[in-house]
Write an enzyme that holds these catalytic residues in place. Structure first.
Site, mmCIF file in Angstrom:
data_model
loop_
_atom_site.group_PDB
_atom_site.id
_atom_site.type_symbol
_atom_site.label_atom_id
_atom_site.label_comp_id
_atom_site.label_asym_id
_atom_site.label_seq_id
_atom_site.Cartn_x
_atom_site.Cartn_y
_atom_site.Cartn_z
ATOM 1 N N GLU A 6 -61.537 -67.609 -32.203
ATOM 2 C CA GLU A 6 -60.350 -67.720 -33.051
ATOM 3 C C GLU A 6 -59.780 -69.130 -32.958
ATOM 4 O O GLU A 6 -59.941 -69.820 -31.952
ATOM 5 C CB GLU A 6 -59.304 -66.682 -32.633
ATOM 6 C CG GLU A 6 -58.891 -66.706 -31.164
ATOM 7 C CD GLU A 6 -57.816 -67.730 -30.859
ATOM 8 O OE1 GLU A 6 -57.156 -68.192 -31.799
ATOM 9 O OE2 GLU A 6 -57.640 -68.060 -29.671
ATOM 10 N N LYS B 248 -52.908 -70.693 -34.584
ATOM 11 C CA LYS B 248 -51.777 -71.423 -34.003
ATOM 12 C C LYS B 248 -50.608 -70.462 -33.934
ATOM 13 O O LYS B 248 -50.211 -69.890 -34.960
ATOM 14 C CB LYS B 248 -51.425 -72.644 -34.860
ATOM 15 C CG LYS B 248 -52.556 -73.654 -34.998
ATOM 16 C CD LYS B 248 -52.139 -74.878 -35.783
ATOM 17 C CE LYS B 248 -51.816 -74.562 -37.233
ATOM 18 N NZ LYS B 248 -53.014 -74.130 -38.004
ATOM 19 N N GLU B 249 -50.061 -70.273 -32.745
ATOM 20 C CA GLU B 249 -48.910 -69.393 -32.622
ATOM 21 C C GLU B 249 -47.778 -69.920 -33.495
ATOM 22 O O GLU B 249 -47.504 -71.103 -33.540
ATOM 23 C CB GLU B 249 -48.458 -69.293 -31.162
ATOM 24 C CG GLU B 249 -49.461 -68.560 -30.291
ATOM 25 C CD GLU B 249 -48.901 -68.210 -28.919
ATOM 26 O OE1 GLU B 249 -47.695 -67.907 -28.834
ATOM 27 O OE2 GLU B 249 -49.652 -68.249 -27.946
ATOM 28 N N PHE C 237 -51.277 -83.840 -34.302
ATOM 29 C CA PHE C 237 -51.286 -83.793 -32.836
ATOM 30 C C PHE C 237 -51.122 -85.177 -32.198
ATOM 31 O O PHE C 237 -51.673 -85.446 -31.138
ATOM 32 C CB PHE C 237 -52.564 -83.123 -32.322
ATOM 33 C CG PHE C 237 -52.561 -81.633 -32.511
ATOM 34 C CD1 PHE C 237 -52.169 -80.779 -31.484
ATOM 35 C CD2 PHE C 237 -52.927 -81.071 -33.723
ATOM 36 C CE1 PHE C 237 -52.142 -79.419 -31.662
ATOM 37 C CE2 PHE C 237 -52.907 -79.705 -33.913
ATOM 38 C CZ PHE C 237 -52.516 -78.874 -32.875
ATOM 39 N N TYR D 249 -47.788 -86.365 -31.929
ATOM 40 C CA TYR D 249 -46.347 -86.419 -31.702
ATOM 41 C C TYR D 249 -46.089 -86.376 -30.197
ATOM 42 O O TYR D 249 -46.527 -85.450 -29.512
ATOM 43 C CB TYR D 249 -45.644 -85.252 -32.382
ATOM 44 C CG TYR D 249 -45.597 -85.383 -33.889
ATOM 45 C CD1 TYR D 249 -44.495 -85.944 -34.511
ATOM 46 C CD2 TYR D 249 -46.673 -84.981 -34.680
ATOM 47 C CE1 TYR D 249 -44.444 -86.079 -35.899
ATOM 48 C CE2 TYR D 249 -46.645 -85.119 -36.062
ATOM 49 C CZ TYR D 249 -45.522 -85.670 -36.660
ATOM 50 O OH TYR D 249 -45.497 -85.821 -38.026
ATOM 51 N N CYS E 171 -53.240 -71.242 -24.645
ATOM 52 C CA CYS E 171 -54.589 -71.735 -24.951
ATOM 53 C C CYS E 171 -54.929 -73.063 -24.291
ATOM 54 O O CYS E 171 -55.844 -73.124 -23.467
ATOM 55 C CB CYS E 171 -54.758 -71.863 -26.471
ATOM 56 S SG CYS E 171 -54.765 -70.283 -27.336
ATOM 57 N N LYS F 100 -43.249 -73.387 -28.130
ATOM 58 C CA LYS F 100 -43.240 -74.031 -29.446
ATOM 59 C C LYS F 100 -42.389 -73.165 -30.366
ATOM 60 O O LYS F 100 -42.083 -72.012 -30.045
ATOM 61 C CB LYS F 100 -44.658 -74.192 -29.988
ATOM 62 C CG LYS F 100 -45.381 -72.887 -30.249
ATOM 63 C CD LYS F 100 -46.786 -73.105 -30.804
ATOM 64 C CE LYS F 100 -46.743 -73.628 -32.229
ATOM 65 N NZ LYS F 100 -48.103 -73.679 -32.831
#
Length: 450
Positions: free
Chosen positions: A155, A158-159, A256, A258, A267, A328
């Protein structure tokens, strides 16, 4: 198709709902009877935008079912997904006990050929191990005539946007060795594959490594940018300007890069540890991966270091307002979240925490219980009552607009430590606030500070 899913965690539940929503008939099984009872009432155990409504809709349509009986799931599914946890062992390796236990259970209960799809994040060689485990179990039970195909289907959710990621995947990786599972998975994912071909077939071992390599690459970008941000602070450079400058290069891009207070969640940290362990177990010292890990572990403590640098080493009795608990936005997941490292360091130093998060308050209470040095507040502004400083841990939209004058009046030390670079440093300084961010030059507070 008739599909079963073992495990109703983040991956299993979202995948099951997505498959049901496009018309497949899906049965989900979990050993947690309370979780299953809640799901039967369309109450998901996780916060994910849009998930509860889809569960309710597909249950009413008769395409989505939840049970605690593995026999129901095995009897139902032509294709059976294994989506159970693979937590880290003490040495960093992935714990495969749950995956193998499910495989054995399926072998015990099956009376026709099955295709097992490993959705859990697993190290290279797991599919081979599952094949051996199932074959041994079937032989012990005198059912060697039954055939099992094992597919690796990692998989890439993204949460916070997992439902959208599942409905509109950018790629679907399928590792398999035979034509039958290839046809089955092609049919299964056909509704997600209309606009252009997202299916990528390869061998199992390659598919297993794709998942780890992808997360390791993204983690590397984050750690690299955090290291550049720390250097930018020393040099008096604006890291946002640097980010825009390098992101404009199409070979790099803006994803990605930042800077922040380190990556967390279920993960990246776990998968990085597992990949390092895999490399070392095969005689390779993965220097870059170890550095990515080490940079992140140091960055997790940057907010506490900034607080101490401004307030002094003695934080005894200080009250710190904390905005954001989840690792997040758009999730209630606090696994390896920046907030946890900060709170635990503050408590050890004798400080108190006033915390607020739009979704993770219940999870925080579950993790830490009731304690005198933790006050969970009803609103973000309630956290400011009696606070000496404010720390931003999560970039929720609800935190993006603030009244700097109110913050100056409420915060005893007029200090904001922003781990997500949400605000304009000059505006904060002009309002008389000490504003410490990640990779941005410090501005001396203006006249309002007098």
């Amino acid at each position: 198709m008739e599909v079963s899913v073992f495990g109703t965690g983040y991956v299993g539940l979202v995948q099951a709902v997505a498959l049901a929503d496009v018309g497949h008939n899906v049965v989900c099984v979990d050993i947690d009877s309370h979780k299953i009872a809640q799901l039967q009432r369309a109450i998901p155990p996780i916060h994910e935008p849009g998930l509860a409504a889809l569960i309710e809709e597909n249950q009413k349509a008769g395409r989505l079912h939840f049970t605690t009986q593995p026999s129901d799931a095995v009897g139902h599914g032509q294709v059976i997904f294994i989506a159970v946890g693979t937590p880290s062992n003490e040495d960093g390796s992935a714990d495969l006990d749950h995956v193998l236990a499910v495989a054995r259970n399926i072998a015990c209960l099956m009376y026709s050929d099955k295709t097992l799809v490993i959705k859990s994040t697993v190290p290279v060689g797991t599919a081979d191990l599952v094949v051996e485990t199932v074959a041994e179990q079937l032989a012990d039970l005198g059912k060697s005539e039954l055939r099992v195909h094992v597919v690796s289907n990692p998989e890439f959710l993204k949460e916070g946007s997992a439902v959208a990621d599942c409905m509109r995947p950018d790629r679907i990786i399928i590792g398999c060795a035979h034509e039958l599972p290839r046809q089955q998975l092609s049919e299964l994912y056909a509704p997600f594959n209309h606009n252009h071909d997202r299916l990528m077939f390869m061998d199992n071992r390659s598919a297993e490594l794709v998942k780890y390599a992808a997360n390791a690459m993204l983690a590397t970008r984050i750690s690299f940018m955090n290291e550049m941000a720390n250097l930018a602070e020393r040099l008096g450079v604006d890291i946002n300007a640097v980010r825009k400058g390098i992101g404009a290069d199409p070979r790099i891009g803006y994803h990605f890069i930042y800077p922040g207070a380190g990556f967390g969640g279920s993960c990246f940290p776990k998968d990085l540890r597992a990949l390092i362990h895999t490399a070392q177990s095969h005689g390779l010292e993965p220097q870059m991966l170890k550095t990515v890990r080490d940079v992140n572990e140091q960055q997790r403590h940057v907010l506490f270091r900034k607080l101490k640098a401004h307030l002094g080493d003695n934080l005894q009795g200080k009250v710190i307002a904390l905005w954001g608990l989840a690792f997040k936005p758009n999730t209630d997941d606090m696994r390896e979240a920046t907030s946890r490292y900060l709170m635990e360091a503050l408590w050890e130093a004798g400080a108190k925490v006033h915390a607020y998060d739009p979704e993770a308050m219940t999870e925080c209470r579950r993790l830490y219980g009731y304690r005198d040095d933790l006050q969970l507040c009803a609103t973000r502004d309630d956290t400011l009552q009696g606070a000496d400083a404010l720390v931003i841990c999560t970039e929720w939209k609800a935190f993006r607009v603030v009244d700097f004058k109110l913050l100056r009046e409420k915060l005893n030390d007029r200090l904001i430590v922003d781990g997500r670079n949400l605000y304009n440093p000059q505006q904060a300084a002009d309002a008389g606030l000490h504003y410490l961010s990640i990779g941005l030059p410090y501005r001396v507070p203006g006249a309002l500070c007098a």
